[in-house]
Design an enzyme around this catalytic site. Structure first.
Site: not given
Ligand code: GCW
Length: 684
Positions: A207, A291, A324, A370, A398, A516
């Site tokens: 980002n 996003e 990406r 994700d 995360e 998990e």
């Molecule tokens: O996992 C999500 C995250 C975002 C991240 C996004 C991505 C960098 O919550 O914080 O942004 O993926 O991979 O682009």
């Protein structure tokens, strides 16, 4: 304070006499004739490391005065021992970054040879690994080549020093809106990365915000070049994340349309400027149309148009574009049952197969959602036969406990890498796709989001260092087992106390399954607090604008992704995988709720109902988290006091937090389903 984990796996605990000390001590002289920067790094690392292991000064010489030494160099680089030791057969078996290590029988010397300087560096680190895990070296005959060409780390660091999804302090790269001037820590990071086998890094967040967009301008390039120089000495190539809308935002143009000649020209000039500052610059990493980030969709163009435009600009310099595939609709309405985030990457990119330039690589997250604790493998990987692809993992935890919980991720990554895709029939595992061999790709490899920050121990939770190390080792060789990697890491980090090795190993190996167990069940994922993603919130994303749904109600739970009655996601898989996931009978328990919506009374392969499975795993998960505390406590005296205390505290916090997870999840499903726990345990 540098005592608690700063050196990570490069701690080099002194070897006691009797413990192979004598075998190693004869090699206290290094002979190296070459002066190249990377070779100098190799020599310096070897002499420091062995010096620390043996507690004595290691001499470095340019010529061999006889006796048992450590000789290193490139083939034909002027080191007589290297040239004498490796014949044509060995030399031709060594790929660009590979190396050979062999004992020269006449002198008893250890000889490290490679076809490139980076190979020499990897050989030196390999030898250090053998010494610090106390392997026998008297019959060494090693040939190693990295399986993957690109072995990359992605930092999600921002210029203000914050790190997106960072759980170990602030950035080591940026502070006060500048690139850090004291690069000592960056250098120490480069050592860690190179020693685990990595060869590429992008230093800023995907980002790309206002100031970071200017990294490719004269305002920042001189400082970026200094960072690149540090990594260069460890044979690591530097990349930057760029803002797709740069021509607009920093270039003064009125568009970023990839087919606009002025935009293309702007990027060409930009590439020339970047390469003038950093001649071996790696290339651009891009998050576009994802996003709320800008991208080619704004101009009715697609991702091939967007990435090819950048690729064309970088091509004259040998640069690459890493594009990406994390592209999805992040504002899905809960009433809309047809849109499925899991489908998105495949739906967007698969139709573009064949349209990308050969210096574009698509970077695909390991799963379709994700980085959840459990999700299926992304069906996009391998599905584009004529397109370069690399896989993206997330080392930073995360969704797996944010380095407050223990979660050794190598076993999860291994499952992904070993997954059979049937992309070209049997034998089409993910690891063979991302190493480029299955489809014969020109570019391929691994990327992962880093888990480090400026905490003294780098990763917040000391044991989370194992994930960084393990990622590098797997990128080098995905056939290493999770246990082998863990054992190397433990011995190098803590020394070789056998009880410690076995206790820490068992803790690491159990940790993913424990995490998990007390979090979201049966592959459904999420159930975390929106935004920061820490801690339980079953309906958090169910009622968020960034909706990601599990559709739990009083009758059942799960997302119907079948072709027959659901979103059709299951049909993105090939052959037997499609059949396996499509049918509720054959779908594996751990992914059941990812693919199917079932009643709470549905009986799993394990013989339990879904609801009873939820209760059982959550009660057991807490007990198992508590056992981690006890297992670690038993190591008092086998690790340094500070380390013992630090890890003990994290594990205690984890056990407490696991209870919160257990209670929130259990009470939620008890109240939704109205079905009591068959074992009558307390549910709030
Ligand atoms: O996992 C999500 C995250 C975002 C991240 C996004 C991505 C960098 O919550 O914080 O942004 O993926 O991979 O682009």
């Amino acid at each position: 304070t540098k005592q608690t984990g700063y050196h990570a796996w490069l701690e080099f605990h002194p070897i006691a006499p009797g413990e192979r000390y004598d075998q190693y001590a004869v090699h206290s002289r290094i002979v190296c004739t070459e002066k190249d920067e990377v070779i100098r790094t190799a020599v310096q690392e070897l002499s420091q490391g062995i010096g620390k292991l043996l507690g004595k000064e290691i001499r470095v010489a340019e010529s061999d005065a006889g006796g048992a030494v450590i000789a290193l160099g490139t083939f034909g680089g002027g080191n007589a021992l290297v040239d004498r030791t490796f014949g044509e057969e060995t030399r031709s078996a060594i790929k660009p970054e590979g190396f050979a290590i062999k004992i020269d029988q006449a002198s008893g010397s250890i000889v490290v040879g490679a076809s490139s300087t980076s190979g020499v560096l990897y050989g030196a680190f390999h030898l250090l690994r053998l010494f610090s895990t106390k392997q026998a070296v008297n019959e060494l005959d090693v040939i190693e080549n990295p399986v993957n060409m690109l072995r990359m780390i992605n930092q999600w660091d921002n210029i203000d020093g914050s790190i997106e999804r960072g759980y170990a302090g602030k950035s080591i790269f940026f502070e006060n809106n500048r690139i850090t001037t004291d690069l000592t820590r960056v250098r120490d990071y480069a050592r860690l990365l190179a020693s685990s086998g990595l060869n590429a890094i992008s230093i800023n967040n995907v980002n790309v915000h206002k100031w970071e967009s200017k990294f490719i301008t004269g305002e920042y390039l001189p400082d970026v070049a200094k960072v690149a120089a540090v990594f260069r000495s460890f044979s690591i190539k530097l990349f930057l994340s760029v803002n797709y809308a740069s021509p607009l935002e920093i270039g003064g143009l009125s568009t970023a349309d990839p087919l606009d000649p002025a935009v293309r020209e702007w990027w060409r000039a930009k590439a020339a400027e970047v390469y003038a500052a950093i001649p071996d610059f790696g290339g651009f990493l891009v998050k576009a149309d994802s996003e709320n980030r800008p991208g080619p969709f704004t101009y009715d163009r697609d991702h091939a148009d967007g990435s090819n435009m950048l690729a064309e600009a970088l091509k004259p310099y040998g640069g690459i574009v890493i594009w990406r595939c994390f592209v999805y609709n992040c504002k899905q309405d809960w009433r809309d049952r047809a849109t499925d985030r899991a489908r998105a990457a495949y739906d967007h990119f698969k139709p573009l197969d064949g349209r990308f330039m050969d210096n574009v690589i698509l970077q695909v997250k390991n799963g379709p959602m994700d980085f959840q604790v459990r999700e299926p493998v992304s069906p996009l990987i391998g599905a584009m036969e004529t397109t370069n692809q690399m896989i993206e993992f997330q080392i930073t935890q995360e969704y797996t406990g944010q380095q407050r919980h223990l979660c050794y991720l190598v076993p999860q990554w291994k499952e992904v890498l070993d997954f059979e895709t049937y992309a070209k029939g049997e034998g089409s595992s993910i690891k063979r796709i991302v190493d480029g061999s299955l489809h014969g790709n020109k570019l391929s490899g691994f990327a992962a989001v880093s888990n480090i920050g400026d905490d003294v121990n780098w990763t917040g939770h000391l044991l989370a260092q194992a994930n960084l190390y393990g990622y590098g080792r797997l990128a080098w060789n995905p056939d290493l087992s999770a246990e082998e990697i863990a054992e190397e890491w433990i011995r190098m980090t803590f020394g070789g106390d056998e009880k410690l090795v076995s206790v820490v190993m068992s803790m690491l190996m159990d940790s993913w399954s424990i995490y998990e167990a007390y979090t979201s069940p049966l592959g459904v994922g999420w159930m975390v607090n929106p935004d920061h993603h820490y801690g339980p919130n079953v309906d958090g994303y169910e009622y968020s604008k960034w909706g990601t749904y599990h559709f739990a109600d009083c009758h059942g739970i799960g997302v119907d992704r079948t072709k027959a009655t659901g979103t059709g996601y299951a049909a993105q898989y090939k052959g037997a995988n499609y059949d396996t996931y499509e049918s509720v009978e054959s779908c594996p328990d751990e992914l059941l709720l990812f693919f199917h919506h079932v009643p709470y009374t549905h009986v799993l392969h394990s013989g339990q109902t879904v609801i009873q499975h939820i209760y059982n795993t959550h009660f057991e998960g807490v007990e198992r988290a508590e056992q981690l505390v006890a297992r670690w406590a038993s190591l008092e005296g086998s690790v340094g006091e500070l380390v013992h205390k630090h890890v003990g505290e994290r594990l205690a916090e984890q056990a407490g937090h696991a209870k919160e997870w257990r209670d929130m999840i259990n009470t939620y499903f008890f109240r939704k389903s109205g079905i009591a726990d068959a074992l009558g345990r307390k549910i709030y």
